[in-house]
Design an enzyme around this catalytic site. Sequence first.
Site, PDB file in Angstrom:
ATOM      1  N   ARG A  21      -3.067 -46.960 -23.112  1.00 45.53           N
ATOM      2  CA  ARG A  21      -3.113 -45.591 -23.628  1.00 45.53           C
ATOM      3  C   ARG A  21      -3.334 -45.597 -25.144  1.00 45.53           C
ATOM      4  NH1 ARG A  21      -0.834 -42.342 -19.456  1.00 45.53           N
ATOM      5  NH2 ARG A  21       0.333 -43.596 -17.951  1.00 45.53           N
ATOM      6  N   SER A 136       9.798 -35.075  -0.295  1.00 47.25           N
ATOM      7  CA  SER A 136       9.066 -34.960  -1.559  1.00 47.25           C
ATOM      8  C   SER A 136       7.570 -35.165  -1.340  1.00 47.25           C
ATOM      9  CB  SER A 136       9.598 -36.011  -2.549  1.00 47.25           C
ATOM     10  OG  SER A 136       8.926 -35.961  -3.782  1.00 47.25           O
ATOM     11  N   LYS A 155      15.164 -40.455   1.143  1.00 46.53           N
ATOM     12  CA  LYS A 155      13.960 -39.696   0.820  1.00 46.53           C
ATOM     13  C   LYS A 155      12.926 -39.847   1.926  1.00 46.53           C
ATOM     14  CE  LYS A 155      11.947 -43.456  -1.929  1.00 46.53           C
ATOM     15  NZ  LYS A 155      11.490 -43.888  -3.251  1.00 46.53           N
ATOM     16  N   SER A 188      -0.880 -30.471 -11.634  1.00 49.14           N
ATOM     17  CA  SER A 188      -1.733 -30.344 -12.807  1.00 49.14           C
ATOM     18  C   SER A 188      -2.815 -31.413 -12.881  1.00 49.14           C
ATOM     19  CB  SER A 188      -0.892 -30.385 -14.081  1.00 49.14           C
ATOM     20  OG  SER A 188      -0.326 -31.666 -14.286  1.00 49.14           O
ATOM     21  N   HIS A 216       3.574 -25.757 -14.589  1.00 54.66           N
ATOM     22  CA  HIS A 216       2.192 -25.489 -14.997  1.00 54.66           C
ATOM     23  C   HIS A 216       1.708 -24.106 -14.565  1.00 54.66           C
ATOM     24  CE1 HIS A 216       0.971 -29.308 -16.815  1.00 54.66           C
ATOM     25  NE2 HIS A 216       1.809 -29.854 -15.964  1.00 54.66           N
ATOM     26  N   LYS A 247       4.139 -25.770 -21.785  1.00 45.81           N
ATOM     27  CA  LYS A 247       2.797 -25.513 -21.269  1.00 45.81           C
ATOM     28  C   LYS A 247       2.397 -24.077 -21.619  1.00 45.81           C
ATOM     29  CE  LYS A 247       3.548 -29.502 -19.157  1.00 45.81           C
ATOM     30  NZ  LYS A 247       4.628 -30.400 -19.606  1.00 45.81           N
ATOM     31  N   SER A 276      23.855 -34.816 -24.286  1.00 46.67           N
ATOM     32  CA  SER A 276      22.644 -34.683 -25.098  1.00 46.67           C
ATOM     33  C   SER A 276      22.780 -33.520 -26.076  1.00 46.67           C
ATOM     34  CB  SER A 276      21.415 -34.440 -24.212  1.00 46.67           C
ATOM     35  OG  SER A 276      21.099 -35.584 -23.467  1.00 46.67           O
ATOM     36  N   THR A 277      22.311 -33.731 -27.296  1.00 46.76           N
ATOM     37  CA  THR A 277      22.259 -32.644 -28.267  1.00 46.76           C
ATOM     38  C   THR A 277      21.350 -31.544 -27.728  1.00 46.76           C
ATOM     39  OG1 THR A 277      22.655 -34.116 -30.130  1.00 46.76           O
ATOM     40  CG2 THR A 277      21.585 -32.021 -30.614  1.00 46.76           C
ATOM     41  N   THR A 362      -1.278 -42.954 -13.672  1.00 40.04           N
ATOM     42  CA  THR A 362      -0.997 -41.518 -13.676  1.00 40.04           C
ATOM     43  C   THR A 362      -1.646 -40.842 -12.475  1.00 40.04           C
ATOM     44  OG1 THR A 362      -0.876 -41.557 -16.086  1.00 40.04           O
ATOM     45  CG2 THR A 362      -1.148 -39.413 -15.047  1.00 40.04           C
TER      46      THR A 362
END
Length: 403
Positions: A21, A136, A155, A188, A216, A247, A276-277, A362
């Site tokens: 990438r 899924s 699953k 997407s 999306h 998005k 987490s903050t 991807t």
Amino acid sequence: MQALSHLAQDIASAKEQGRYRTYLNLERRAETAPQAVLHAADGPREIIVWCSNDYLSLSHHPTVIDAVADAVRGVGLGTGGARSISGTSTFHEDLEAELASLYRKERALLFSTGFAANDTTLSVLGRRIPGLVIFSDELNHASIIQGVRNSGAQKRIFRHNDTGHLRKLLEETDPDVPKLVAFESLYSMEGDFSPIREIVDIAEEFGALTYLDEIHSVGIYGEEGSGYAEEQGVRDRITVFQGGFGKGLGGAGGYIAGPASVIDSVRTFAAPFVFSTSAPAPLVAGALSALRLVRHDSTQRDLPRARASELKEGLAARGIPVISRDSHVVPVLVGDPHRNKEVSALLLGDHGIYVQPVNAPTVPEGTERLRVTPTSRHTAEDVQVFVEALDTVWSAAGLPRSR
């Protein structure tokens, strides 16, 4: 060190396979988007961006910018820590209330990213609901895949948008165990919609919960802009919604909306949320402003859909293959990682057009593509220029046409 040499070998292999990438150094400008300035070794250069998820250009909208600026001046930047430690800002409370209202749900909850929303929520559901089986779609986003994996739940993967396969898997599962169907409204990378009504019908028939990723579709579809489920008339039948602000809403961050029991379980038992903050209050203020804009004004969402329609017509006339014509996302099929990078490089170098090549892992090998996304700031003339440029590059690369 020998250990680090393995990493170097992995990178070399990724480059050889066309999977390495690269990232452009872009200076995006609110006044001139989708134009941007590319900062490269040979100096700055004006280009036009055709792969942004800022579909409605709300990151540049003056009302949204003013909301962020006012919040910065009023409360500063950061929130000072996690909500469990430093408290919750009024901006967070207001945005969660707006989301719960939009989705007709009891509660909503904000996350720093959409990825975290999926991963965290599905992890908690799988670990807190004894015996849960998650069904899924095979092309679900990596964040859903990771959430299912981290949940520890059993699953079952059904073929992409294949309701017959989903039904078969549900029929083969113990009718007494709890079930959840996780899917997206708009994929997407494919640019296609799920058969959302059929999936909901089947899930209800087998007593399964539904978990829908609308990230999306938010802002683009539905009378209030909540997404594709609203447009298809099934918003009230989804158990848990997931979405985000990075998005169509032009900012950053993610959220879920659903039953109080789900929201409270996540905010209580999810370590990534608890520790987490929280997102900066000005960012949340901008998201709230953008959400209210799309909820009460539909004019903005018509523009990217119109540009996408023109783009698909232009590409079809030139025999340039498109994976799906369903939505405002236009994935152009190249089918080879190296040629995909070549097409992207020629568009950028010869025409000042930036479209990032999307390669495996991807997307599946052999389906490498350019993911083209018109925005509300692209013009009909921009579309014509893009089609002519891609047509020229397609011929230069010797790629097959679909006619």
